[in-house]
Design an enzyme around this catalytic site. Structure first.
Site, PDB file in Angstrom:
ATOM      1  N   GLY A 134      -0.977 -12.216  21.558  1.00 16.43           N
ATOM      2  CA  GLY A 134      -0.691 -13.443  20.788  1.00 16.43           C
ATOM      3  C   GLY A 134       0.791 -13.750  20.741  1.00 16.43           C
ATOM      4  CE  LYS A 141      -0.437 -22.769  21.331  1.00 15.02           C
ATOM      5  NZ  LYS A 141      -0.625 -22.361  19.946  1.00 15.02           N
ATOM      6  CG  LEU A 179      -7.791 -12.222  19.941  1.00  9.68           C
ATOM      7  CD1 LEU A 179      -7.572 -12.762  18.534  1.00  9.68           C
ATOM      8  CD2 LEU A 179      -7.343 -10.766  20.032  1.00  9.68           C
ATOM      9  CB  ALA A 227      -3.569 -12.243  19.048  1.00 14.28           C
ATOM     10  CB  SER A 234      -2.247  -9.707   6.132  1.00  9.06           C
ATOM     11  OG  SER A 234      -1.897 -10.567   5.073  1.00  9.06           O
ATOM     12  CE1 TYR A 264      -5.125 -14.690   8.251  1.00 12.35           C
ATOM     13  CE2 TYR A 264      -4.151 -14.554   6.045  1.00 12.35           C
ATOM     14  CZ  TYR A 264      -4.094 -14.289   7.408  1.00 12.35           C
ATOM     15  OH  TYR A 264      -3.010 -13.620   7.924  1.00 12.35           O
ATOM     16  CE  LYS A 284      -4.367 -10.155   9.534  1.00 12.07           C
ATOM     17  NZ  LYS A 284      -4.078 -10.094  11.003  1.00 12.07           N
ATOM     18  N   PRO A 335       2.453  -7.526   6.140  1.00  8.24           N
ATOM     19  CG  PRO A 335       3.218  -8.770   7.951  1.00  8.24           C
ATOM     20  CD  PRO A 335       2.049  -7.953   7.479  1.00  8.24           C
ATOM     21  CB  SER A 354       3.485 -18.496   6.552  1.00  8.15           C
ATOM     22  OG  SER A 354       4.057 -18.185   7.794  1.00  8.15           O
TER      23      SER A 354
HETATM   24  P1  NDP Z   1       0.464 -17.899  14.478  1.00 11.69           P
HETATM   25  O1  NDP Z   1      -0.603 -18.877  14.128  1.00 11.69           O
HETATM   26  O2  NDP Z   1       1.808 -18.410  14.787  1.00 11.69           O
HETATM   27  O3  NDP Z   1      -0.021 -16.959  15.655  1.00 11.69           O
HETATM   28  C1  NDP Z   1      -1.331 -16.517  15.775  1.00 11.69           C
HETATM   29  C2  NDP Z   1      -1.522 -16.022  17.179  1.00 11.69           C
HETATM   30  O4  NDP Z   1      -2.869 -15.561  17.341  1.00 11.69           O
HETATM   31  C3  NDP Z   1      -1.303 -17.117  18.203  1.00 11.69           C
HETATM   32  O5  NDP Z   1      -0.498 -16.620  19.232  1.00 11.69           O
HETATM   33  C4  NDP Z   1      -2.720 -17.412  18.695  1.00 11.69           C
HETATM   34  O6  NDP Z   1      -2.770 -17.782  20.049  1.00 11.69           O
HETATM   35  C5  NDP Z   1      -3.364 -16.061  18.545  1.00 11.69           C
HETATM   36  N1  NDP Z   1      -4.822 -16.216  18.557  1.00 11.69           N
HETATM   37  C6  NDP Z   1      -5.611 -16.794  17.640  1.00 11.69           C
HETATM   38  N2  NDP Z   1      -6.885 -16.760  18.046  1.00 11.69           N
HETATM   39  C7  NDP Z   1      -6.904 -16.159  19.257  1.00 11.69           C
HETATM   40  C8  NDP Z   1      -7.895 -15.817  20.216  1.00 11.69           C
HETATM   41  N3  NDP Z   1      -9.196 -16.117  20.015  1.00 11.69           N
HETATM   42  N4  NDP Z   1      -7.520 -15.180  21.354  1.00 11.69           N
HETATM   43  C9  NDP Z   1      -6.232 -14.884  21.583  1.00 11.69           C
HETATM   44  N5  NDP Z   1      -5.239 -15.176  20.726  1.00 11.69           N
HETATM   45  C10 NDP Z   1      -5.575 -15.800  19.587  1.00 11.69           C
HETATM   46  O7  NDP Z   1       0.474 -16.874  13.276  1.00 11.69           O
HETATM   47  P2  NDP Z   1       1.551 -15.872  12.666  1.00 11.69           P
HETATM   48  O8  NDP Z   1       2.607 -15.520  13.613  1.00 11.69           O
HETATM   49  O9  NDP Z   1       1.873 -16.404  11.342  1.00 11.69           O
HETATM   50  O10 NDP Z   1       0.610 -14.597  12.466  1.00 11.69           O
HETATM   51  C11 NDP Z   1       0.554 -13.565  13.408  1.00 11.69           C
HETATM   52  C12 NDP Z   1      -0.166 -12.386  12.814  1.00 11.69           C
HETATM   53  O11 NDP Z   1       0.450 -12.018  11.590  1.00 11.69           O
HETATM   54  C13 NDP Z   1      -1.637 -12.641  12.481  1.00 11.69           C
HETATM   55  O12 NDP Z   1      -2.333 -11.444  12.721  1.00 11.69           O
HETATM   56  C14 NDP Z   1      -1.601 -12.942  10.992  1.00 11.69           C
HETATM   57  O13 NDP Z   1      -2.815 -12.654  10.368  1.00 11.69           O
HETATM   58  C15 NDP Z   1      -0.500 -11.975  10.553  1.00 11.69           C
HETATM   59  N6  NDP Z   1       0.157 -12.321   9.299  1.00 11.69           N
HETATM   60  C16 NDP Z   1       0.823 -13.505   9.162  1.00 11.69           C
HETATM   61  C17 NDP Z   1       1.473 -13.809   7.975  1.00 11.69           C
HETATM   62  C18 NDP Z   1       2.245 -15.077   7.786  1.00 11.69           C
HETATM   63  O14 NDP Z   1       2.602 -15.411   6.654  1.00 11.69           O
HETATM   64  N7  NDP Z   1       2.564 -15.816   8.831  1.00 11.69           N
HETATM   65  C19 NDP Z   1       1.417 -12.873   6.842  1.00 11.69           C
HETATM   66  C20 NDP Z   1       0.735 -11.636   7.101  1.00 11.69           C
HETATM   67  C21 NDP Z   1       0.129 -11.391   8.294  1.00 11.69           C
HETATM   68  P3  NDP Z   1      -2.571 -19.306  20.517  1.00 11.69           P
HETATM   69  O15 NDP Z   1      -1.105 -19.489  20.493  1.00 11.69           O
HETATM   70  O16 NDP Z   1      -3.175 -19.333  21.849  1.00 11.69           O
HETATM   71  O17 NDP Z   1      -3.259 -20.176  19.502  1.00 11.69           O
END
Ligand code: NDP
Length: 318
Positions: free
Chosen positions: A7, A39, A60, A80, A123, A158, A162, A185, A200
């Site tokens: 991701g 992307k 995924l 991801a 998370s 959500y 997680k 986080p 976020s």
């Molecule tokens: P983003 O939405 O920026 O990134 C999510 C990523 O997951 C993207 O790259 C997306 O790919 C990928 N993804 C989603 N579905 C699929 C799939 N079916 N197959 C492959 N890739 C997939 O989120 P964040 O950076 O904010 O979050 C990243 C991680 O951190 C996640 O696990 C989230 O739960 C966790 N997190 C985030 C927090 C926050 O406040 N931001 C807090 C705590 C945890 P694509 O670009 O192709 O859509």
């Protein structure tokens, strides 16, 4: 050293890729659609990307999709996972990619003897929804685990995704002797590297541009650069293990408004947050384990300032 980031185009992962390249790693990065410039362009423009960043297409929900990517890696960062609060089909949109996706990635890792450690991005939502009451003297720490049944009952989809993903990851890692570390986080803020909004940072934008009222909630905030840095510390520090809560500051919404007023007096912000519900208690989140990793948290004022400036620079905010 070769590592994999799943991701990679995401908000946190983009910072992780940037810091890994800075530290000299060769990075095998997965994206769902390598032909989408939104992307990939910001990743390909990073220092060191030409020489050491390799993009792979992986999904995924596709069995075996990560096999060839993790092959030959020493470390794997599984970041991801979909992060949305509004969904029509929680099972298909959140739970399946989080839970099945995590197991899919771990199954690929289990086949590769060169992998020394897997770091998963979990998370605080997999920690804090344990059902235990919160109060100013309560300290949440890594021993807490969210209650999946409670999340489901409250339709916290959500949070449920997680929690189920982290629970299943620990079980699989134990059964398959995978050395795994989880990073947990809070709500992540700080500058964006990619041209699009993630959930976020979008939530901050909606508050400061007036499209949503400041809610009566207590936030657990952490800087994106600290989160990315913690992932690297978790792989570089041989004694790292278990889970790491990452929360720089627990802060009530009314205090966030005060800080924003001080930083940006010209932003048209409300004087106070919505007060339609009783005051939400403040509580604490332990920093002990995060500090033991060697992490120093960025002050909230810096994170908020950099978030707003990044939103302006990318024309999300006038
Ligand atoms: P983003 O939405 O920026 O990134 C999510 C990523 O997951 C993207 O790259 C997306 O790919 C990928 N993804 C989603 N579905 C699929 C799939 N079916 N197959 C492959 N890739 C997939 O989120 P964040 O950076 O904010 O979050 C990243 C991680 O951190 C996640 O696990 C989230 O739960 C966790 N997190 C985030 C927090 C926050 O406040 N931001 C807090 C705590 C945890 P694509 O670009 O192709 O859509």
């Amino acid at each position: 050293k070769v590592v994999c980031v799943t991701g990679a185009s995401g908000y946190i992962a983009s910072w992780l890729v940037k810091l890994l390249l800075q530290r000299g790693y060769r990075v095998k990065a997965t994206v769902r659609d390598p032909s989408d410039p939104n992307k990939t362009e910001h990743l390909l423009a990073l220092d060191g990307a030409k020489e050491r960043l390799h993009l792979f297409k992986a999904d995924l929900l596709e069995e075996g999709s990560f096999d060839s990517v993790v092959d030959g890696c020493e470390g794997v960062f599984h970041t991801a996972s979909p992060f949305y609060h509004i969904v029509t089909d929680p099972q298909a949109e959140l739970i399946d990619p989080a839970l099945k996706g995590t197991l899919n990635v771990l199954r690929s890792c289990a086949k590769v003897p060169s992998i020394k450690r897997v770091v998963i991005t979990s998370s605080m939502v997999a920690v804090a929804y344990s059902g235990k009451p919160l109060a100013p003297d309560v300290i949440i720490d890594e021993t807490w685990f969210s209650d999946a049944a409670g999340c489901e009952k409250s339709k916290l989809w959500y949070m449920l995704s997680k929690t189920l993903a982290e629970e299943a990851a620990w079980k699989f890692a134990k059964e398959n002797a995978i050395d795994m570390v989880a990073i947990n986080p809070g709500l992540v803020i700080g500058p964006l590297l990619q041209p699009t909004l993630n959930t976020s940072v979008e939530s901050v934008l909606k508050l400061v541009n007036g499209s949503e009222r400041f809610p009566n909630v207590t936030y657990r905030l952490v800087d994106v650069r600290d989160v990315a840095g913690a992932h690297i510390l978790a792989i570089e520090n041989p004694s790292a293990s278990g889970r790491y809560c990452l929360v720089g500051r627990v802060i009530h919404c009314s205090e966030v408004i005060k800080v924003l007023h001080q930083l940006f007096p010209h932003l048209n912000l409300p004087e106070k947050c919505a007060d339609d519900k009783p005051f939400v208690p403040i509580y604490q989140v332990s920093k002990e384990r995060a500090k033991s990793l060697g992490l120093n948290f960025t002050p909230l004022e810096v994170s908020l300032k950099d978030t707003i400036e990044s939103l302006k620079e990318k024309n999300f905010l006038g």
